[in-house]
Design a protein around this motif. Structure first.
Motif, short mmCIF file in Angstrom:
data_model
loop_
_atom_site.label_atom_id
_atom_site.label_comp_id
_atom_site.label_asym_id
_atom_site.label_seq_id
_atom_site.Cartn_x
_atom_site.Cartn_y
_atom_site.Cartn_z
N LYS A 171 -16.27 12.41 24.02
CA LYS A 171 -17.30 13.44 23.90
C LYS A 171 -17.70 14.00 25.26
CE LYS A 171 -21.08 10.06 23.89
NZ LYS A 171 -22.22 9.49 23.12
N ASN A 172 -17.44 13.23 26.32
CA ASN A 172 -17.75 13.67 27.69
C ASN A 172 -16.50 14.10 28.45
OD1 ASN A 172 -20.54 12.95 27.40
ND2 ASN A 172 -19.96 10.80 27.67
N GLU A 174 -13.63 15.92 30.39
CA GLU A 174 -13.50 17.09 31.26
C GLU A 174 -12.26 17.88 30.90
OE1 GLU A 174 -13.53 15.56 35.21
OE2 GLU A 174 -15.55 14.73 35.05
N ASN A 201 -17.87 21.04 25.35
CA ASN A 201 -18.27 21.07 26.75
C ASN A 201 -17.14 20.74 27.71
OD1 ASN A 201 -20.98 21.69 26.10
ND2 ASN A 201 -21.39 19.53 25.68
#
Length: 417
Positions: A171-172, A174, A201
């Protein structure tokens, strides 16, 4: 259809057996096996294989500057297109999660853990998703067949594994890649935009389909045969409402399992890796309609024994394949394309289909190996769309070196590049 699926399964089982016997030699050069994790918690959500066993995946944790980057690989292995076909499949390798030798899988190619052989992705988080549903991770049928106890839940398997890896840190992310081979390559295209939506994101998310661009070939012998094959998969797994609506709103749902009919609508950047003489498609989707496999056995086992008529049929396939790709793959940098002339199906199961592809046949289009071309495209270092238009006949690109010898040669090649 059942015979064709069996042939694909047999082919992939041979790859597995070769990998098992090659374990000691490969480990010398850094490749390794990773154990499967069984998602028992997914069973209560109905995310299960054809036989009802839990889904599974193998995970290699990233480190260093790759700690927040992810590559998710969807395994391939054909499809089943009837109750009896799926029931047979449920008893074996690609229909359940409990039949895998040693409960582990081999990481190589884009999943390679060694920097010299996989310089851009070696330290990324890597996820290998086991394939056990028979419909390219697409079905979501609530009702369990009371006569067979079969469950058609590939989409739930995809969702359950994605939930798991999102919680592990994706979910994080890059940077992220969704990729897969064969039926997993088709699944990659079908799930590409969905995957992008899971990590909004992330700075860079792209998809790579390996040997997943199965063509209808309307001007080739057997067009109706190929359509019936896919239409039966769609019907058996009740995929009509799950396939891209941009396609099903315009044509019969069976046609919407062919990437040529929906790939233009994929918004996420996509790279397509293929052979113009795609081995599985020629042997399983074309040859049954032009004489049958027994008649072609000499040719398909040794290209030097092909008759002029057989070679012409393969050349006709090449022309149709390239024409189809050129019609639906636009020239933007959001699309990558690598189409060689080796007689092969699948690339990411070994280094000869990745950073060392130039050591066999003509796997160096645009003076780049497959791995280099994909890496440069992924990181926006340079666009890449190359089709081998020079070789009009299929090429045998099997290395004559032993596994260990090829490993050494590959290592030297990596050091020099």
């Amino acid at each position: 259809m059942a015979k064709s699926v069996t042939a694909m399964v047999d082919h992939l089982l041979k790859l597995l057996i070769c990998s098992v016997f090659a374990l000691n030699a490969q480990l010398v050069f850094g490749d390794s096996f990773l154990n499967f994790t069984f998602l028992e918690s997914a069973v209560s959500k109905g995310a299960v294989c054809l036989d009802g066993s839990p889904p599974a995946y193998a995970f290699d944790k990233g480190f260093g500057d790759g700690a927040n980057n992810w590559v998710v690989f969807l395994e391939g292995g054909g499809w089943c297109n009837s109750k009896s076909d799926c029931l047979d499949r449920a008893k074996g390798y690609f229909g359940n999660s409990i039949s895998r030798p040693f409960n582990r899988t081999f990481f190589s190619g884009i999943l390679d853990q060694t920097q010299i052989f996989n310089p851009d992705f070696y330290n990324w988080n890597k996820v290998f998703v086991l394939y056990c549903d028979g419909a390219s991770f697409m079905a979501d049928v609530e009702r369990v067949d009371p006569k067979t106890n079969l469950t058609y839940r590939g989409a739930r398997i995809f969702d359950a594994v994605m939930d798991e890896v999102l919680a592990k840190g994706m979910k994080n992310a890059e940077n992220a890649i969704l990729t897969g081979t064969s039926a997993g390559g088709l699944a990659t295209m079908l799930h590409c935009d969905k995957f992008r939506g899971l990590i909004p994101n992330a700075g860079r998310v792209k998809c790579i389909s390996d040997s997943g661009f199965f063509i209808h070939g309307t001007n080739l012998p057997g067009a109706e045969y190929r359509l019936r094959r896919f239409a039966k998969v769609v019907k058996t797994h009740k995929l009509a409402k799950l396939l891209p609506s941009s396609c099903t709103s315009k044509m019969d749902e069976g046609l919407c399992f062919f990437p040529e009919n929906f790939v233009r609508d994929i918004q996420t950047p996509l790279f397509i890796l293929e052979s113009a003489f795609e081995k599985f498609q020629i042997e399983e989707n074309l040859i049954p309609c032009v004489g049958g496999k027994p008649k072609w056995s000499n040719c398909t086992s040794n290209l030097t024994l092909c008759t002029s008529n057989e070679l012409q049929i393969m050349k006709d396939f090449r022309s149709a394949f390239i024409e189809t790709l050129e019609k639906v793959v636009d020239k933007s940098s959001n699309r990558g394309l690598y189409v060689h002339s080796c007689y092969r199906h699948g690339h990411f199961n070994g280094r000869d289909g990745w950073m060392c592809s130039s050591l066999v046949g003509n796997y160096a289009l645009g003076n780049k190996t497959i791995g280099k071309a994909i890496s440069d495209w992924y990181f926006d270092r340079s666009p890449f769309q190359e089709i081998d238009l020079k070789n009009e006949s299929p090429i045998n690109c099997t290395s004559t070196l032993t596994h260990k010898e090829f490993g050494k040669e590959c290592e030297v090649h990596g050091l020099n590049n």
